[in-house]
Design a protein around this motif. Sequence first.
Motif, short mmCIF file in Angstrom:
data_model
loop_
_atom_site.label_atom_id
_atom_site.label_comp_id
_atom_site.label_asym_id
_atom_site.label_seq_id
_atom_site.Cartn_x
_atom_site.Cartn_y
_atom_site.Cartn_z
N ARG A 107 0.83 -1.20 0.00
CA ARG A 107 0.00 0.00 0.00
C ARG A 107 0.87 1.26 0.00
O ARG A 107 0.61 2.21 -0.74
N ILE A 108 1.92 1.25 0.80
CA ILE A 108 2.82 2.41 0.86
C ILE A 108 3.52 2.60 -0.47
O ILE A 108 3.60 3.72 -0.99
N ALA A 109 4.03 1.50 -1.06
CA ALA A 109 4.73 1.58 -2.34
C ALA A 109 3.81 2.09 -3.45
O ALA A 109 4.20 2.93 -4.26
N VAL A 110 2.59 1.61 -3.47
CA VAL A 110 1.63 2.07 -4.49
C VAL A 110 1.29 3.53 -4.24
O VAL A 110 1.16 4.32 -5.18
N GLY A 111 1.18 3.92 -2.97
CA GLY A 111 0.87 5.31 -2.64
C GLY A 111 1.96 6.28 -3.05
O GLY A 111 1.69 7.46 -3.27
N GLU A 112 3.20 5.81 -3.16
CA GLU A 112 4.32 6.67 -3.55
C GLU A 112 4.44 6.85 -5.06
O GLU A 112 5.23 7.67 -5.53
N LEU A 113 3.67 6.09 -5.83
CA LEU A 113 3.70 6.22 -7.29
C LEU A 113 3.06 7.54 -7.71
O LEU A 113 2.17 8.05 -7.02
N PRO A 114 3.47 8.08 -8.86
CA PRO A 114 2.76 9.25 -9.40
C PRO A 114 1.28 8.89 -9.63
O PRO A 114 0.94 7.73 -9.88
N ASP A 115 0.41 9.88 -9.55
CA ASP A 115 -1.04 9.64 -9.63
C ASP A 115 -1.46 8.83 -10.85
O ASP A 115 -2.23 7.89 -10.73
N ASN A 116 -0.97 9.21 -12.03
CA ASN A 116 -1.42 8.53 -13.25
C ASN A 116 -0.93 7.07 -13.28
O ASN A 116 -1.65 6.18 -13.71
N GLN A 117 0.28 6.79 -12.77
CA GLN A 117 0.77 5.41 -12.71
C GLN A 117 -0.01 4.60 -11.66
O GLN A 117 -0.35 3.44 -11.89
#
Length: 167
Positions: A107-117
């Motif tokens: 969840r943390i790793a996905v949350g750190e992605l740019p919005d569009n990614q």
Amino acid sequence: MKRNSLDEIYQMYVMDIYRYLRSLCGDHYAAEDLMQETFYRAYLHLENCKEEKIKPWLFRVAYNAFVDYKRKEGRSTVQSEDYFKKLAHPDTTESTLLHQERWEEMRIAVGELPDNQRNALLLHDFHGLSYREASDIMDVGLSQYKILIFRARQKLREAERRRNEHE
């Protein structure tokens, strides 16, 4: 015959019915259960029985309860206690905790992605939409969507690699 006379009938024939059922099934506990079932059925249908033929009628009810019991027993399989002791529970406390930690890291790793990614990854990998459906939702071309999801997955792999290096 009246229903309120069931107590008297029970007192007169309980031991006979029990011995009969015990001889049929060979198990004390099953015989007790079947005896209870017999007198329950007798209570429900007592008014249909002639008073002079109560004993043979009770034995027939007991036999029918036994037949139903055997049919039911034939449809189910009983495992020994050892069988269940050998089975490992898939969700031990440790595995549950590790699973929760893994999801939190994800969840943390996905949350750190740019919005569009992040949106591209969530639409396809977590919500099961096709590339075409997800690209239409995001209002981008299909090739642009594929690039976004590729880069998102690449960043997640890099984050996983860094996490493994630190452990």
